[in-house]
Design a protein around this motif. Sequence first.
Motif, PDB file in Angstrom:
ATOM      1  N   PRO A   9      22.381  21.229 -18.034  1.00  0.00           N
ATOM      2  CA  PRO A   9      20.963  21.356 -18.413  1.00  0.00           C
ATOM      3  C   PRO A   9      20.074  20.652 -17.395  1.00  0.00           C
ATOM      4  O   PRO A   9      20.429  19.614 -16.842  1.00  0.00           O
ATOM      5  CB  PRO A   9      20.891  20.677 -19.771  1.00  0.00           C
ATOM      6  CG  PRO A   9      22.078  19.770 -19.826  1.00  0.00           C
ATOM      7  CD  PRO A   9      23.131  20.397 -18.968  1.00  0.00           C
ATOM      8  N   GLU A  10      18.920  21.254 -17.184  1.00  0.00           N
ATOM      9  CA  GLU A  10      17.979  20.664 -16.234  1.00  0.00           C
ATOM     10  C   GLU A  10      17.355  19.424 -16.865  1.00  0.00           C
ATOM     11  O   GLU A  10      16.993  19.436 -18.034  1.00  0.00           O
ATOM     12  CB  GLU A  10      16.882  21.665 -15.882  1.00  0.00           C
ATOM     13  CG  GLU A  10      17.373  22.852 -15.105  1.00  0.00           C
ATOM     14  CD  GLU A  10      16.241  23.775 -14.723  1.00  0.00           C
ATOM     15  OE1 GLU A  10      15.076  23.324 -14.716  1.00  0.00           O
ATOM     16  OE2 GLU A  10      16.525  24.937 -14.418  1.00  0.00           O
ATOM     17  N   PRO A  11      17.223  18.346 -16.087  1.00  0.00           N
ATOM     18  CA  PRO A  11      16.604  17.143 -16.655  1.00  0.00           C
ATOM     19  C   PRO A  11      15.116  17.396 -16.918  1.00  0.00           C
ATOM     20  O   PRO A  11      14.457  18.150 -16.200  1.00  0.00           O
ATOM     21  CB  PRO A  11      16.806  16.083 -15.567  1.00  0.00           C
ATOM     22  CG  PRO A  11      16.998  16.863 -14.312  1.00  0.00           C
ATOM     23  CD  PRO A  11      17.627  18.169 -14.706  1.00  0.00           C
ATOM     24  N   GLU A  12      14.612  16.754 -17.978  1.00  0.00           N
ATOM     25  CA  GLU A  12      13.188  16.909 -18.296  1.00  0.00           C
ATOM     26  C   GLU A  12      12.361  16.234 -17.207  1.00  0.00           C
ATOM     27  O   GLU A  12      12.726  15.165 -16.716  1.00  0.00           O
ATOM     28  CB  GLU A  12      12.886  16.271 -19.648  1.00  0.00           C
ATOM     29  CG  GLU A  12      13.506  17.005 -20.804  1.00  0.00           C
ATOM     30  CD  GLU A  12      13.073  16.410 -22.134  1.00  0.00           C
ATOM     31  OE1 GLU A  12      12.042  15.712 -22.172  1.00  0.00           O
ATOM     32  OE2 GLU A  12      13.775  16.647 -23.116  1.00  0.00           O
ATOM     33  N   PRO A  13      11.251  16.846 -16.829  1.00  0.00           N
ATOM     34  CA  PRO A  13      10.427  16.225 -15.786  1.00  0.00           C
ATOM     35  C   PRO A  13       9.828  14.909 -16.299  1.00  0.00           C
ATOM     36  O   PRO A  13       9.491  14.773 -17.475  1.00  0.00           O
ATOM     37  CB  PRO A  13       9.340  17.256 -15.517  1.00  0.00           C
ATOM     38  CG  PRO A  13       9.311  18.111 -16.729  1.00  0.00           C
ATOM     39  CD  PRO A  13      10.690  18.084 -17.304  1.00  0.00           C
ATOM     40  N   LEU A  14       9.724  13.943 -15.405  1.00  0.00           N
ATOM     41  CA  LEU A  14       9.155  12.661 -15.776  1.00  0.00           C
ATOM     42  C   LEU A  14       7.649  12.803 -15.982  1.00  0.00           C
ATOM     43  O   LEU A  14       6.958  13.458 -15.202  1.00  0.00           O
ATOM     44  CB  LEU A  14       9.428  11.622 -14.684  1.00  0.00           C
ATOM     45  CG  LEU A  14      10.899  11.271 -14.465  1.00  0.00           C
ATOM     46  CD1 LEU A  14      11.026  10.335 -13.277  1.00  0.00           C
ATOM     47  CD2 LEU A  14      11.467  10.626 -15.702  1.00  0.00           C
ATOM     48  N   ILE A  15       7.152  12.184 -17.036  1.00  0.00           N
ATOM     49  CA  ILE A  15       5.724  12.223 -17.334  1.00  0.00           C
ATOM     50  C   ILE A  15       5.057  11.059 -16.607  1.00  0.00           C
ATOM     51  O   ILE A  15       5.496   9.917 -16.709  1.00  0.00           O
ATOM     52  CB  ILE A  15       5.474  12.130 -18.848  1.00  0.00           C
ATOM     53  CG1 ILE A  15       6.139  13.314 -19.554  1.00  0.00           C
ATOM     54  CG2 ILE A  15       3.990  12.092 -19.143  1.00  0.00           C
ATOM     55  CD1 ILE A  15       6.107  13.196 -21.063  1.00  0.00           C
TER      56      ILE A  15
END
Length: 126
Positions: A9-15
């Motif tokens: 799974p692709e990592p969630e983008p950092l906010i």
Amino acid sequence: MPPPAPPPPEPEPLIDLSHTWVVAAEIQVDPRVAGIADFRGSFRAAEGQRVDALEVYCKGCRRPYDDVRTGACEEKMDNRHLIGGDQSIRKKRKIPPPPRGVRIVPGERIQRRGISAYMAGVSRPR
């Protein structure tokens, strides 16, 4: 032969929770530039002109630089602080009592909607 493994799974983008710093400034201008700034809401400062910083604060959370320079911006996480906190648990504002010897007389009802309000000047500036 086993089926190929699914891709990871692709990592969630950092906010980005960093502050957006702005400076409230005081700039001395001549009368011509003051007239332009009043009319347009902006003006061009002269090159090399010194600007006095009145206050440095975050544009998002509206907090002073000294108070929040090391933390994350609250506005990017949850902006409830801008409306006075959680509305369900916040105390209601107190209405100040009228001065002694004063009687409050209700005024006439003002129509704020519809064509009659427009004709009366309620919804349009004078």
